[in-house]
Design a protein around this motif. Structure first.
Motif, PDB file in Angstrom:
ATOM      1  N   UNK A   4       0.826  -1.202   0.000  1.00 16.93           N
ATOM      2  CA  UNK A   4       0.000   0.000   0.000  1.00 16.93           C
ATOM      3  C   UNK A   4       0.863   1.255   0.000  1.00 16.93           C
ATOM      4  N   UNK A   5       1.899   1.250   0.795  1.00 15.12           N
ATOM      5  CA  UNK A   5       2.804   2.403   0.841  1.00 15.12           C
ATOM      6  C   UNK A   5       3.494   2.599  -0.504  1.00 15.12           C
ATOM      7  N   UNK A   6       3.875   1.518  -1.136  1.00 15.92           N
ATOM      8  CA  UNK A   6       4.511   1.609  -2.452  1.00 15.92           C
ATOM      9  C   UNK A   6       3.545   2.194  -3.468  1.00 15.92           C
ATOM     10  N   UNK A   7       2.286   1.810  -3.390  1.00 17.73           N
ATOM     11  CA  UNK A   7       1.268   2.339  -4.301  1.00 17.73           C
ATOM     12  C   UNK A   7       1.055   3.834  -4.069  1.00 17.73           C
ATOM     13  N   UNK A   8       0.980   4.235  -2.823  1.00 14.85           N
ATOM     14  CA  UNK A   8       0.806   5.653  -2.495  1.00 14.85           C
ATOM     15  C   UNK A   8       2.000   6.451  -3.000  1.00 14.85           C
ATOM     16  N   UNK A   9       3.191   5.939  -2.799  1.00 16.29           N
ATOM     17  CA  UNK A   9       4.393   6.623  -3.275  1.00 16.29           C
ATOM     18  C   UNK A   9       4.385   6.759  -4.797  1.00 16.29           C
ATOM     19  N   UNK A  10       3.954   5.697  -5.468  1.00 18.46           N
ATOM     20  CA  UNK A  10       3.898   5.732  -6.933  1.00 18.46           C
ATOM     21  C   UNK A  10       2.892   6.788  -7.398  1.00 18.46           C
ATOM     22  N   UNK A  11       1.740   6.858  -6.735  1.00 17.34           N
ATOM     23  CA  UNK A  11       0.737   7.859  -7.090  1.00 17.34           C
ATOM     24  C   UNK A  11       1.254   9.270  -6.820  1.00 17.34           C
ATOM     25  N   UNK A  12       1.879   9.451  -5.676  1.00 11.08           N
ATOM     26  CA  UNK A  12       2.385  10.768  -5.299  1.00 11.08           C
ATOM     27  C   UNK A  12       3.484  11.237  -6.255  1.00 11.08           C
ATOM     28  N   UNK A  13       4.253  10.312  -6.777  1.00 12.79           N
ATOM     29  CA  UNK A  13       5.325  10.695  -7.699  1.00 12.79           C
ATOM     30  C   UNK A  13       4.789  11.266  -9.006  1.00 12.79           C
ATOM     31  N   UNK A  14       3.512  11.065  -9.277  1.00 10.10           N
ATOM     32  CA  UNK A  14       2.890  11.570 -10.496  1.00 10.10           C
ATOM     33  C   UNK A  14       2.310  12.970 -10.330  1.00 10.10           C
ATOM     34  N   UNK A  15       2.262  13.462  -9.098  1.00  5.70           N
ATOM     35  CA  UNK A  15       1.689  14.779  -8.804  1.00  5.70           C
ATOM     36  C   UNK A  15       2.823  15.804  -8.770  1.00  5.70           C
ATOM     37  N   UNK A  16       2.634  16.952  -9.437  1.00  6.44           N
ATOM     38  CA  UNK A  16       3.680  17.989  -9.380  1.00  6.44           C
ATOM     39  C   UNK A  16       3.951  18.420  -7.938  1.00  6.44           C
ATOM     40  N   UNK A  17       5.231  18.592  -7.609  1.00  6.66           N
ATOM     41  CA  UNK A  17       5.619  18.981  -6.253  1.00  6.66           C
ATOM     42  C   UNK A  17       4.956  20.291  -5.830  1.00  6.66           C
ATOM     43  N   UNK A  18       4.799  21.238  -6.758  1.00  8.44           N
ATOM     44  CA  UNK A  18       4.163  22.523  -6.420  1.00  8.44           C
ATOM     45  C   UNK A  18       2.748  22.308  -5.899  1.00  8.44           C
ATOM     46  N   UNK A  19       2.047  21.358  -6.465  1.00  8.92           N
ATOM     47  CA  UNK A  19       0.679  21.076  -6.024  1.00  8.92           C
ATOM     48  C   UNK A  19       0.674  20.467  -4.622  1.00  8.92           C
ATOM     49  N   UNK A  20       1.596  19.580  -4.343  1.00  8.07           N
ATOM     50  CA  UNK A  20       1.674  18.961  -3.018  1.00  8.07           C
ATOM     51  C   UNK A  20       2.051  20.009  -1.969  1.00  8.07           C
ATOM     52  N   UNK A  21       3.015  20.863  -2.283  1.00  8.38           N
ATOM     53  CA  UNK A  21       3.419  21.915  -1.349  1.00  8.38           C
ATOM     54  C   UNK A  21       2.253  22.868  -1.095  1.00  8.38           C
ATOM     55  N   UNK A  22       1.524  23.239  -2.144  1.00  7.90           N
ATOM     56  CA  UNK A  22       0.360  24.118  -1.989  1.00  7.90           C
ATOM     57  C   UNK A  22      -0.687  23.473  -1.089  1.00  7.90           C
ATOM     58  N   UNK A  23      -0.910  22.179  -1.247  1.00 10.40           N
ATOM     59  CA  UNK A  23      -1.875  21.476  -0.395  1.00 10.40           C
ATOM     60  C   UNK A  23      -1.431  21.478   1.065  1.00 10.40           C
ATOM     61  N   UNK A  24      -0.149  21.276   1.302  1.00 10.27           N
ATOM     62  CA  UNK A  24       0.357  21.314   2.675  1.00 10.27           C
ATOM     63  C   UNK A  24       0.247  22.722   3.261  1.00 10.27           C
ATOM     64  N   UNK A  25       0.525  23.717   2.450  1.00 13.58           N
ATOM     65  CA  UNK A  25       0.388  25.101   2.912  1.00 13.58           C
ATOM     66  C   UNK A  25      -1.054  25.382   3.318  1.00 13.58           C
ATOM     67  N   UNK A  26      -2.000  24.919   2.532  1.00  8.18           N
ATOM     68  CA  UNK A  26      -3.407  25.147   2.865  1.00  8.18           C
ATOM     69  C   UNK A  26      -3.816  24.368   4.113  1.00  8.18           C
ATOM     70  N   UNK A  27      -3.137  23.275   4.387  1.00 10.73           N
ATOM     71  CA  UNK A  27      -3.371  22.570   5.650  1.00 10.73           C
ATOM     72  C   UNK A  27      -2.964  23.437   6.831  1.00 10.73           C
ATOM     73  N   UNK A  28      -1.853  24.169   6.689  1.00 10.93           N
ATOM     74  CA  UNK A  28      -1.433  25.113   7.734  1.00 10.93           C
ATOM     75  C   UNK A  28      -2.444  26.236   7.878  1.00 10.93           C
ATOM     76  N   UNK A  29      -2.985  26.707   6.755  1.00 10.04           N
ATOM     77  CA  UNK A  29      -4.015  27.753   6.783  1.00 10.04           C
ATOM     78  C   UNK A  29      -5.223  27.265   7.581  1.00 10.04           C
ATOM     79  N   UNK A  30      -5.662  26.060   7.287  1.00 13.98           N
ATOM     80  CA  UNK A  30      -6.835  25.497   7.976  1.00 13.98           C
ATOM     81  C   UNK A  30      -6.561  25.340   9.472  1.00 13.98           C
ATOM     82  N   UNK A  31      -5.382  24.871   9.813  1.00 12.63           N
ATOM     83  CA  UNK A  31      -5.020  24.710  11.216  1.00 12.63           C
ATOM     84  C   UNK A  31      -5.041  26.055  11.946  1.00 12.63           C
ATOM     85  N   UNK A  32      -4.497  27.080  11.318  1.00 12.82           N
ATOM     86  CA  UNK A  32      -4.512  28.414  11.920  1.00 12.82           C
ATOM     87  C   UNK A  32      -5.942  28.913  12.098  1.00 12.82           C
TER      88      UNK A  32
END
Length: 99
Positions: A4-32
């Motif tokens: 399962x972890x290998x599958x998640x990693x494979x899926x994540x490798x297909x997503x642009x890093x900018x999109x993942x970073x933006x999603x994490x940033x918005x997680x910080x926004x929501x937490x605040x």
């Protein structure tokens, strides 16, 4: 579980890093936002989340693509909301509901 972890990693490798970073940033926004809207507001917790959000957005400025303007606006609005909620709290007023 390793598969399962290998599958998640494979899926994540297909997503642009900018999109993942933006999603994490918005997680910080929501937490605040959660900490600012709690009663009473948890200013130290909100400030940490805002600082983390700002660090993400500001350090990678120019690399976030289409999401960059939205993230900069969200950061500015969040910082303003923090100041407004804190001022209202210190003045003995109810914190604005939209924070």
């Amino acid at each position: 579980m390793a598969e399962e972890m290998a599958e998640v990693r494979a899926q994540l490798s297909q997503v642009p890093a900018a999109q993942v970073v933006a999603n994490h940033a918005m997680g910080c926004w929501e937490l605040a936002a959660i900490h600012l809207s709690s009663q009473p507001p948890k200013f130290d917790e909100a400030q940490l989340a805002i600082d983390a959000f700002g660090a993400l957005v500001e350090v990678v400025q120019g690399k976030l693509g289409d999401d960059e303007a939205t993230l900069n606006d969200a950061l500015a609005q969040l910082r303003l909301a923090f100041v407004q909620v804190k001022a209202a709290q210190e003045g003995g007023e109810e914190a604005p509901a939209e924070a």
